[in-house]
Design a protein around this motif. Structure first.
Motif, PDB file in Angstrom:
ATOM      1  N   SER A 116      41.758  38.093 -42.544  1.00 59.47           N
ATOM      2  CA  SER A 116      41.004  38.599 -41.393  1.00 59.47           C
ATOM      3  C   SER A 116      39.538  38.870 -41.717  1.00 59.47           C
ATOM      4  N   CYS A 154      36.882  36.547 -40.263  1.00 57.26           N
ATOM      5  CA  CYS A 154      36.547  36.638 -38.834  1.00 57.26           C
ATOM      6  C   CYS A 154      35.264  37.425 -38.608  1.00 57.26           C
ATOM      7  N   ASN A 155      34.745  37.294 -37.411  1.00 58.57           N
ATOM      8  CA  ASN A 155      33.626  38.141 -36.986  1.00 58.57           C
ATOM      9  C   ASN A 155      34.184  39.503 -36.618  1.00 58.57           C
ATOM     10  N   GLN A 184      34.647  39.244 -32.020  1.00 59.25           N
ATOM     11  CA  GLN A 184      36.006  38.697 -32.149  1.00 59.25           C
ATOM     12  C   GLN A 184      36.974  39.859 -32.263  1.00 59.25           C
ATOM     13  N   SER A 214      40.784  41.730 -32.775  1.00 65.23           N
ATOM     14  CA  SER A 214      41.826  41.600 -33.791  1.00 65.23           C
ATOM     15  C   SER A 214      42.889  40.580 -33.403  1.00 65.23           C
ATOM     16  N   CYS A 251      41.650  37.120 -34.017  1.00 73.50           N
ATOM     17  CA  CYS A 251      41.550  36.884 -35.455  1.00 73.50           C
ATOM     18  C   CYS A 251      42.930  36.640 -36.054  1.00 73.50           C
ATOM     19  N   GLU A 252      43.929  37.397 -35.610  1.00 69.17           N
ATOM     20  CA  GLU A 252      45.285  37.200 -36.119  1.00 69.17           C
ATOM     21  C   GLU A 252      45.825  35.832 -35.736  1.00 69.17           C
ATOM     22  N   SER A 298      43.980  33.112 -35.317  1.00 67.13           N
ATOM     23  CA  SER A 298      43.240  32.117 -36.096  1.00 67.13           C
ATOM     24  C   SER A 298      42.142  32.826 -36.875  1.00 67.13           C
ATOM     25  N   ALA A 299      42.344  32.913 -38.193  1.00 63.80           N
ATOM     26  CA  ALA A 299      41.410  33.678 -39.037  1.00 63.80           C
ATOM     27  C   ALA A 299      40.173  32.858 -39.396  1.00 63.80           C
ATOM     28  N   PRO A 350      35.908  32.527 -37.946  1.00 64.65           N
ATOM     29  CA  PRO A 350      34.948  33.180 -37.050  1.00 64.65           C
ATOM     30  C   PRO A 350      34.787  32.403 -35.740  1.00 64.65           C
ATOM     31  N   SER A 379      30.497  37.163 -40.938  1.00 66.32           N
ATOM     32  CA  SER A 379      31.916  37.526 -40.980  1.00 66.32           C
ATOM     33  C   SER A 379      32.046  38.960 -41.513  1.00 66.32           C
ATOM     34  N   LYS A 380      33.229  39.509 -41.390  1.00 64.23           N
ATOM     35  CA  LYS A 380      33.484  40.841 -41.948  1.00 64.23           C
ATOM     36  C   LYS A 380      33.232  40.826 -43.451  1.00 64.23           C
TER      37      LYS A 380
END
Length: 81
Positions: free
Chosen positions: A23, A26-27, A32, A34, A37-38, A40-41, A43, A50-51
């Motif tokens: 995760s 992801c952005n 984005q 959660s 993101c879950e 499709s991990a 961005p 990204s995180k």
């Protein structure tokens, strides 16, 4: 009645626990959420950081700051996924 105390400075120990799971690619919200993101991990906006990129930048700033201020803190870095 107020009293004042003086103590010896003790060395600090700091442990950074860093998420390295999928995760982090992801952005962050609100770009984005959660659930997206879950599913499709990746961005949703590659132009935004990204995180993981945000985390690395923040850690670099903290480490640079500690070094520039002459900190004697013991630093640990651990990852989990």
């Amino acid at each position: 009645m107020a009293q004042s105390y003086e103590s010896t400075e003790l060395p600090a120990s700091i442990l950074f626990m860093v998420d390295r799971s999928g995760s982090m690619a992801c952005n962050p919200p609100p770009t984005q959420d959660s659930a997206a993101c879950e599913a499709s991990a990746v961005p949703v906006d590659p132009a935004q950081p990204s995180k993981w990129q945000i985390t690395v930048s923040a850690l670099e700033q903290v480490f640079d700051s500690l070094l520039s201020k002459g900190s004697t803190a013991q630093i640990g870095l651990s990852f989990f996924s």
